[in-house]
Design an enzyme around this catalytic site. Structure first.
Site, PDB file in Angstrom:
ATOM      1  N   ASP A  13       0.769  -0.828   0.160  1.00  6.46           N
ATOM      2  CA  ASP A  13      -0.085  -0.082   0.421  1.00  6.46           C
ATOM      3  C   ASP A  13       0.874   1.545  -0.368  1.00  6.46           C
ATOM      4  O   ASP A  13       2.441   1.075   0.582  1.00  6.46           O
ATOM      5  CB  ASP A  13      -0.815   0.054   1.160  1.00  6.46           C
ATOM      6  CG  ASP A  13      -2.056   1.029   1.184  1.00  6.46           C
ATOM      7  OD1 ASP A  13      -2.492   1.327   0.507  1.00  6.46           O
ATOM      8  OD2 ASP A  13      -2.095   1.764   2.500  1.00  6.46           O
ATOM      9  N   SER A  14       0.232   2.091  -0.188  1.00  7.05           N
ATOM     10  CA  SER A  14       1.125   3.710  -0.268  1.00  7.05           C
ATOM     11  C   SER A  14       1.108   3.725   1.610  1.00  7.05           C
ATOM     12  O   SER A  14       2.613   5.074   2.350  1.00  7.05           O
ATOM     13  CB  SER A  14       0.440   4.611  -0.708  1.00  7.05           C
ATOM     14  OG  SER A  14      -0.278   4.809   0.066  1.00  7.05           O
ATOM     15  N   TYR A  45      -1.015   8.072  -2.921  1.00  7.07           N
ATOM     16  CA  TYR A  45      -1.224   7.394  -4.300  1.00  7.07           C
ATOM     17  C   TYR A  45      -2.227   8.389  -5.737  1.00  7.07           C
ATOM     18  O   TYR A  45      -2.101   8.542  -6.386  1.00  7.07           O
ATOM     19  CB  TYR A  45      -1.521   6.435  -4.378  1.00  7.07           C
ATOM     20  CG  TYR A  45      -0.532   5.708  -4.779  1.00  7.07           C
ATOM     21  CD1 TYR A  45       1.455   5.899  -4.738  1.00  7.07           C
ATOM     22  CD2 TYR A  45      -0.285   3.499  -4.155  1.00  7.07           C
ATOM     23  CE1 TYR A  45       1.936   5.230  -3.839  1.00  7.07           C
ATOM     24  CE2 TYR A  45       0.632   3.136  -3.941  1.00  7.07           C
ATOM     25  CZ  TYR A  45       1.767   3.900  -3.996  1.00  7.07           C
ATOM     26  OH  TYR A  45       2.966   2.912  -3.605  1.00  7.07           O
ATOM     27  N   CYS A  76      -4.697  -1.374  -1.626  1.00  8.23           N
ATOM     28  CA  CYS A  76      -4.561  -0.059  -1.703  1.00  8.23           C
ATOM     29  C   CYS A  76      -5.772  -0.091  -2.861  1.00  8.23           C
ATOM     30  O   CYS A  76      -5.227  -0.653  -4.298  1.00  8.23           O
ATOM     31  CB  CYS A  76      -3.543   0.568  -2.160  1.00  8.23           C
ATOM     32  SG  CYS A  76      -3.338   1.765  -3.156  1.00  8.23           S
ATOM     33  N   ASN A  77      -7.068   0.519  -3.075  1.00  2.00           N
ATOM     34  CA  ASN A  77      -8.022   0.672  -3.991  1.00  2.00           C
ATOM     35  C   ASN A  77      -7.603   1.358  -4.877  1.00  2.00           C
ATOM     36  O   ASN A  77      -7.787   0.928  -6.374  1.00  2.00           O
ATOM     37  CB  ASN A  77      -8.950   1.426  -3.547  1.00  2.00           C
ATOM     38  CG  ASN A  77      -9.985   0.340  -1.987  1.00  2.00           C
ATOM     39  OD1 ASN A  77      -9.153   0.555  -1.441  1.00  2.00           O
ATOM     40  ND2 ASN A  77     -10.868  -0.297  -2.766  1.00  2.00           N
ATOM     41  N   THR A  78      -6.597   2.789  -4.227  1.00  2.00           N
ATOM     42  CA  THR A  78      -6.483   3.437  -5.865  1.00  2.00           C
ATOM     43  C   THR A  78      -5.137   2.710  -6.910  1.00  2.00           C
ATOM     44  O   THR A  78      -6.092   1.984  -8.048  1.00  2.00           O
ATOM     45  CB  THR A  78      -4.787   4.832  -5.067  1.00  2.00           C
ATOM     46  OG1 THR A  78      -6.256   5.381  -3.915  1.00  2.00           O
ATOM     47  CG2 THR A  78      -5.023   5.341  -6.293  1.00  2.00           C
ATOM     48  N   CYS A 186     -11.635   3.089   0.232  1.00  2.00           N
ATOM     49  CA  CYS A 186      -9.764   3.120   0.618  1.00  2.00           C
ATOM     50  C   CYS A 186      -9.137   2.354   1.552  1.00  2.00           C
ATOM     51  O   CYS A 186     -10.319   2.915   2.885  1.00  2.00           O
ATOM     52  CB  CYS A 186      -8.879   4.933   0.588  1.00  2.00           C
ATOM     53  SG  CYS A 186      -8.215   5.335   1.262  1.00  2.00           S
ATOM     54  N   THR A 187      -8.480   1.453   1.863  1.00  2.00           N
ATOM     55  CA  THR A 187      -8.225   0.805   2.869  1.00  2.00           C
ATOM     56  C   THR A 187      -7.956   1.691   3.916  1.00  2.00           C
ATOM     57  O   THR A 187      -7.411   1.482   5.254  1.00  2.00           O
ATOM     58  CB  THR A 187      -7.243  -0.015   2.704  1.00  2.00           C
ATOM     59  OG1 THR A 187      -6.166   0.748   1.942  1.00  2.00           O
ATOM     60  CG2 THR A 187      -7.384  -0.829   1.813  1.00  2.00           C
ATOM     61  N   HIS A 188      -7.589   3.258   3.904  1.00  2.00           N
ATOM     62  CA  HIS A 188      -6.518   4.007   5.451  1.00  2.00           C
ATOM     63  C   HIS A 188      -7.899   4.227   5.429  1.00  2.00           C
ATOM     64  O   HIS A 188      -8.152   4.806   7.046  1.00  2.00           O
ATOM     65  CB  HIS A 188      -5.911   5.197   4.436  1.00  2.00           C
ATOM     66  CG  HIS A 188      -4.920   4.779   4.209  1.00  2.00           C
ATOM     67  ND1 HIS A 188      -4.008   4.634   3.005  1.00  2.00           N
ATOM     68  CD2 HIS A 188      -3.828   5.591   4.691  1.00  2.00           C
ATOM     69  CE1 HIS A 188      -3.120   4.655   3.172  1.00  2.00           C
ATOM     70  NE2 HIS A 188      -2.808   5.630   4.313  1.00  2.00           N
TER      71      HIS A 188
HETATM   72  N1  DGL Z   1      -4.969   2.613   0.403  1.00  2.00           N
HETATM   73  C1  DGL Z   1      -4.975   3.428  -0.369  1.00  2.00           C
HETATM   74  C2  DGL Z   1      -6.493   3.304  -0.469  1.00  2.00           C
HETATM   75  O1  DGL Z   1      -6.811   1.844  -0.722  1.00  2.00           O
HETATM   76  C3  DGL Z   1      -5.296   5.070   0.161  1.00  2.00           C
HETATM   77  C4  DGL Z   1      -4.409   5.864  -1.517  1.00  2.00           C
HETATM   78  C5  DGL Z   1      -3.108   7.234  -0.574  1.00  2.00           C
HETATM   79  O2  DGL Z   1      -1.921   6.966  -0.859  1.00  2.00           O
HETATM   80  O3  DGL Z   1      -3.452   7.715  -1.708  1.00  2.00           O
HETATM   81  O4  DGL Z   1      -6.613   3.876  -2.012  1.00  2.00           O
END
Ligand code: DGL
Length: 222
Positions: A13-14, A45, A76-78, A186-188
């Site tokens: 993930d990011s 991301y 990470c969804n992105t 988004c996983t965050h």
């Molecule tokens: N956890 C990432 C997601 O699920 C975060 C993406 C980001 O860094 O903007 O999209």
């Protein structure tokens, strides 16, 4: 349980977002080995270009392959929305991605109004519009690009007043419109699932995809 081999499961993930996925997966598959790659130097991301995220995903994939990962979870969804199809074409390894839990949300909404929170790059992706188009036409979807929420969650995942204010600014208009179900795309955002539920007095349902990913991974490994 029969495991294919003892090689690790690669996660990336990011930042810390994918840890919310890893936590659920580890409960289900406690005897597996894991490597978690957090791309802190390049977070977020969601505000980057598509090509930039592709290049980061390739770099991390090659690292995880060198570390003998037997499967890669794009937590990470992105990165999933932007890059998974290209990664699957390029590398000979199994990828599991995360997708917003739109289908489960469609099943539980009573008001027929659903909000999808996600990063800028995810909300503008073809994958999201495709997923939404596949749903029942009676449903109304409000897609909310939550720019800069990831950075705030990185600073204080347990929440603070600034984070609460930001979340309310994104969600209040949707709640006023009658949304009763919120999809965390988004996983965050899984880190603030309880905070969102608390803010809206548990009147709304908040869904993420973490459980579904863990089950998919378990199916693949057994
Ligand atoms: N956890 C990432 C997601 O699920 C975060 C993406 C980001 O860094 O903007 O999209």
């Amino acid at each position: 349980m029969q495991l294919i081999n003892n090689n690790p499961i690669g996660f990336f993930d990011s930042g810390i977002g994918g840890i919310s996925v890893l936590k659920v997966v580890r409960k289900l598959l406690p005897y597996e080995n894991y490597i978690y790659f957090s791309d802190f130097a390049n977070i977020p991301y969601g505000n980057k270009t598509s090509g930039y995220v592709d290049r980061r995903c390739e770099f991390i994939t090659e690292y995880l392959i060198r570390r003998k990962a037997k499967v890669i979870v794009i937590a990470c969804n992105t990165a999933t929305a932007n890059s998974i199809d290209k990664l699957r074409k390029k590398y000979n390894i199994k990828f599991i991605g995360v997708e917003p839990a739109i289908k489960p949300a469609a099943k539980i909404t009573a008001s027929k109004k659903i909000a999808i929170m996600a990063t800028g790059l995810t909300t503008s992706s073809f994958r999201i519009s495709k997923l939404v188009k596949m749903q029942n036409k009676n449903l109304k979807f409000i897609i909310i690009p939550c720019v800069s929420l990831v950075e705030e969650i990185e600073k204080k995942p347990t929440g603070n007043s600034k984070l609460t204010k930001k979340i309310r600014a994104y969600l209040d208009p949707a709640i006023k419109e009658g949304v009763d179900t919120i999809v965390l795309g988004c996983t965050h955002y899984s880190f603030v699932k309880d905070l969102i539920t608390y803010e809206y007095n548990s009147k709304i349902k908040v869904v993420d995809a973490n459980e579904a990913i863990a089950l998919e991974l378990k199916r693949d490994l057994t």
